[in-house]
Design an enzyme around this catalytic site. Structure first.
Site, PDB file in Angstrom:
ATOM      1  N   PRO A  69       3.818   6.434  -5.163  1.00 41.54           N
ATOM      2  CA  PRO A  69       3.079   6.595  -3.912  1.00 41.54           C
ATOM      3  C   PRO A  69       2.057   5.498  -3.590  1.00 41.54           C
ATOM      4  O   PRO A  69       1.636   5.384  -2.445  1.00 41.54           O
ATOM      5  CB  PRO A  69       2.366   7.940  -4.088  1.00 41.54           C
ATOM      6  CG  PRO A  69       2.296   8.166  -5.562  1.00 41.54           C
ATOM      7  CD  PRO A  69       3.484   7.474  -6.150  1.00 41.54           C
ATOM      8  N   TYR A 104      -8.762   2.033  -2.535  1.00 39.27           N
ATOM      9  CA  TYR A 104      -7.905   2.039  -3.723  1.00 39.27           C
ATOM     10  C   TYR A 104      -8.748   1.500  -4.878  1.00 39.27           C
ATOM     11  O   TYR A 104      -9.127   0.331  -4.861  1.00 39.27           O
ATOM     12  CB  TYR A 104      -6.693   1.124  -3.536  1.00 39.27           C
ATOM     13  CG  TYR A 104      -5.639   1.659  -2.594  1.00 39.27           C
ATOM     14  CD1 TYR A 104      -5.744   1.495  -1.212  1.00 39.27           C
ATOM     15  CD2 TYR A 104      -4.506   2.312  -3.091  1.00 39.27           C
ATOM     16  CE1 TYR A 104      -4.760   1.979  -0.358  1.00 39.27           C
ATOM     17  CE2 TYR A 104      -3.519   2.789  -2.239  1.00 39.27           C
ATOM     18  CZ  TYR A 104      -3.658   2.624  -0.880  1.00 39.27           C
ATOM     19  OH  TYR A 104      -2.683   3.092  -0.032  1.00 39.27           O
ATOM     20  N   TYR A 126       1.733  -4.223   3.108  1.00 38.65           N
ATOM     21  CA  TYR A 126       1.184  -2.899   3.389  1.00 38.65           C
ATOM     22  C   TYR A 126       1.492  -2.482   4.823  1.00 38.65           C
ATOM     23  O   TYR A 126       1.825  -1.321   5.091  1.00 38.65           O
ATOM     24  CB  TYR A 126      -0.332  -2.901   3.144  1.00 38.65           C
ATOM     25  CG  TYR A 126      -0.926  -1.520   2.969  1.00 38.65           C
ATOM     26  CD1 TYR A 126      -1.248  -1.035   1.706  1.00 38.65           C
ATOM     27  CD2 TYR A 126      -1.173  -0.698   4.066  1.00 38.65           C
ATOM     28  CE1 TYR A 126      -1.787   0.239   1.529  1.00 38.65           C
ATOM     29  CE2 TYR A 126      -1.701   0.568   3.908  1.00 38.65           C
ATOM     30  CZ  TYR A 126      -2.010   1.037   2.642  1.00 38.65           C
ATOM     31  OH  TYR A 126      -2.527   2.292   2.476  1.00 38.65           O
ATOM     32  N   LYS A 159       4.586   3.802   0.919  1.00 42.72           N
ATOM     33  CA  LYS A 159       5.789   3.245   1.542  1.00 42.72           C
ATOM     34  C   LYS A 159       6.886   4.283   1.806  1.00 42.72           C
ATOM     35  O   LYS A 159       7.791   4.036   2.617  1.00 42.72           O
ATOM     36  CB  LYS A 159       6.374   2.142   0.645  1.00 42.72           C
ATOM     37  CG  LYS A 159       5.656   0.830   0.776  1.00 42.72           C
ATOM     38  CD  LYS A 159       6.072   0.107   2.057  1.00 42.72           C
ATOM     39  CE  LYS A 159       5.166  -1.050   2.407  1.00 42.72           C
ATOM     40  NZ  LYS A 159       4.281  -0.809   3.539  1.00 42.72           N
ATOM     41  N   HIS A 197      -6.296   2.272  11.094  1.00 42.28           N
ATOM     42  CA  HIS A 197      -6.997   1.639   9.968  1.00 42.28           C
ATOM     43  C   HIS A 197      -6.737   0.137  10.024  1.00 42.28           C
ATOM     44  O   HIS A 197      -5.597  -0.303   9.950  1.00 42.28           O
ATOM     45  CB  HIS A 197      -6.485   2.201   8.629  1.00 42.28           C
ATOM     46  CG  HIS A 197      -7.028   3.573   8.320  1.00 42.28           C
ATOM     47  ND1 HIS A 197      -6.842   4.187   7.108  1.00 42.28           N
ATOM     48  CD2 HIS A 197      -7.774   4.419   9.060  1.00 42.28           C
ATOM     49  CE1 HIS A 197      -7.446   5.371   7.113  1.00 42.28           C
ATOM     50  NE2 HIS A 197      -8.009   5.540   8.300  1.00 42.28           N
TER      51      HIS A 197
END
Ligand code: DHB
Length: 397
Positions: free
Chosen positions: A299, A207, A391, A303, A78
């Site tokens: 969540p 998200y 991230y 991580k 990704h």
């Protein structure tokens, strides 16, 4: 009662999930023996669905240490994520911002690869044990007592003991109260997670913040999808029919671009716990904690597993110095080395969570401020770059 039969090893590991198995694997590469025990059976762990995103360093660890390269052949790279709010998606392009990608590769597959690798290399892993206790952690030969799958009492004596037994484990409670600090943050919501037989609704993760609460689109395979939506911490999955779930998800993702989720039968529904937790220090006597045994993150941002693998990386180096080079000072540095990343990840997970979730009692001010925050992130290269950097993960020191 019969005396347990005693076996001796270098490192006794409580917990044979990804953290315990990865540690056992790395130690074996340095010529250090270990035994890992777990109260769950291998099949139980293989069927516990968890997160699915690996940072590049986690991928490198699996591939370069010879666990498996299946993540590269069967996982999905990704190159960014979408942040979605007010019904519009904004791309956070990790490659152009920080030159890194993440990999979609479920934790269950990470576990299967590790368990197969330990089998292949004849590692000593005992699944399905009961009555586990850790003993003498401040002595020079700490131990683990347990009943094995066949009902025989066993005892492991070792040089060092590792607690990799997760957030509901026994090890962290062994640190006496005056010697430990616990830091908590509770959240007034949880995630409702589903697995569904359906085609992909997006190529990468979305998200989404909406007036009805947070939602996340993730994937597993071409035909199985993973999605989550914010729910009440006390939500009863029995109250949620497939239709009701799809309807809620469609509303939370709806926007002027006409995004529609591809629907299908839902094969798993579960409410996931949601909290932030850290216990310090991560070492007491000859016991060291790794992963969820020492810290939990909410969540949002995926991580948890990455943090556990990063702990284990530092811990394998620490134990190697302590055992092979007799460098006991390295043990003193473990907590500080591991916690530096842990608290960055705590902040990032908290920040992603509070930026994207709805509070029932939020004032109009909070609502508008949250949108201001999201616009600051997507509208500024500096804002987007922090998200991309965190991230995709910080380098191991
Ligand atoms: C997944 C889980 C997460 O918590 C997240 O932030 C992203 C993806 C997942 O299960 O795919």
């Amino acid at each position: 009662m019969a005396q347990p039969s005693v076996v001796r090893t270098g490192i006794g590991i409580v917990g044979a999930g990804p953290a315990g198995l990865m540690l056992s694997h790395l130690l074996a590469l340095s010529g250090i023996d270990s035994i890992a025990v777990d109260t769950r059976t291998r099949t139980e762990i293989e069927h516990t669905h968890r997160a699915g995103i690996l940072e590049p360093d986690s991928v490198r660890m699996l591939v370069d240490s010879g666990v498996s390269d299946r993540v590269l052949t069967e996982g999905h790279e990704h190159k960014g994520i979408d942040l979605r709010f007010d019904g519009i998606s904004y791309r956070i392009d990790f490659q152009s911002l920080v030159g890194a990608s993440t990999w979609l590769y479920p934790q269950t597959d990470v576990f299967i690869d590790l368990a197969n690798a330990r089998n292949r290399d004849e590692g000593d892993i005992r699944f399905g044990v009961t009555d586990t206790r850790v003993i003498d952690i401040t002595s020079s030969t700490p131990g683990i007592r347990f009943t094995d799958e066949d009902g025989a009492r066993r005892e492991i004596r070792c040089d060092y003991l590792v607690g990799a037994d997760g957030s509901r484990g026994i090890c962290r409670h062994e640190v006496p109260e005056p010697q430990r600090q616990q830091y908590f943050r509770e959240y007034p919501f949880a995630w409702f997670g589903i697995l569904a037989h359906a085609p992909r609704s997006a190529d990468e993760l979305v998200y989404a913040r909406s007036d009805r609460g947070f939602a996340l689109i993730s994937q597993r395979t071409d035909t199985v999808q993973r999605m989550y939506f914010q729910c009440d911490a006390t939500e009863d999955v029995g109250q949620w029919s497939d239709d009701r779930i799809w309807n809620e998800l469609q509303h939370r993702l709806a926007g002027e671009d006409g995004l529609r989720l591809a629907e299908g039968p839902i094969i798993e529904k579960a409410v996931l716990p949601f909290r932030s937790f850290v216990q310090e220090p991560m070492r007491y006597g000859r016991m060291l904690l790794a992963g969820d045994a020492a810290h939990t993150v909410p969540p949002t941002g995926a991580k948890g597993l990455n943090l556990a693998l990063a702990d284990v990386h530092v811990l394998a180096e620490t134990l190697e110095c302590a055992i092979s080079k007799n460098d006991v000072d390295s043990l003193d540095q473990y907590t500080a080395r591991a916690l530096e990343r842990v608290w960055k990840a705590q902040h990032f997970s908290y920040w992603m969570t509070t930026m994207l979730h709805r509070l029932d009692n939020a004032a109009d001010f909070d609502d508008r401020r949250q949108l201001g925050e999201l616009r600051s992130v997507v509208g500024s290269e500096a804002g987007s770059r922090y998200l991309a950097e965190a991230y995709t993960g910080w380098p191991v020191r």
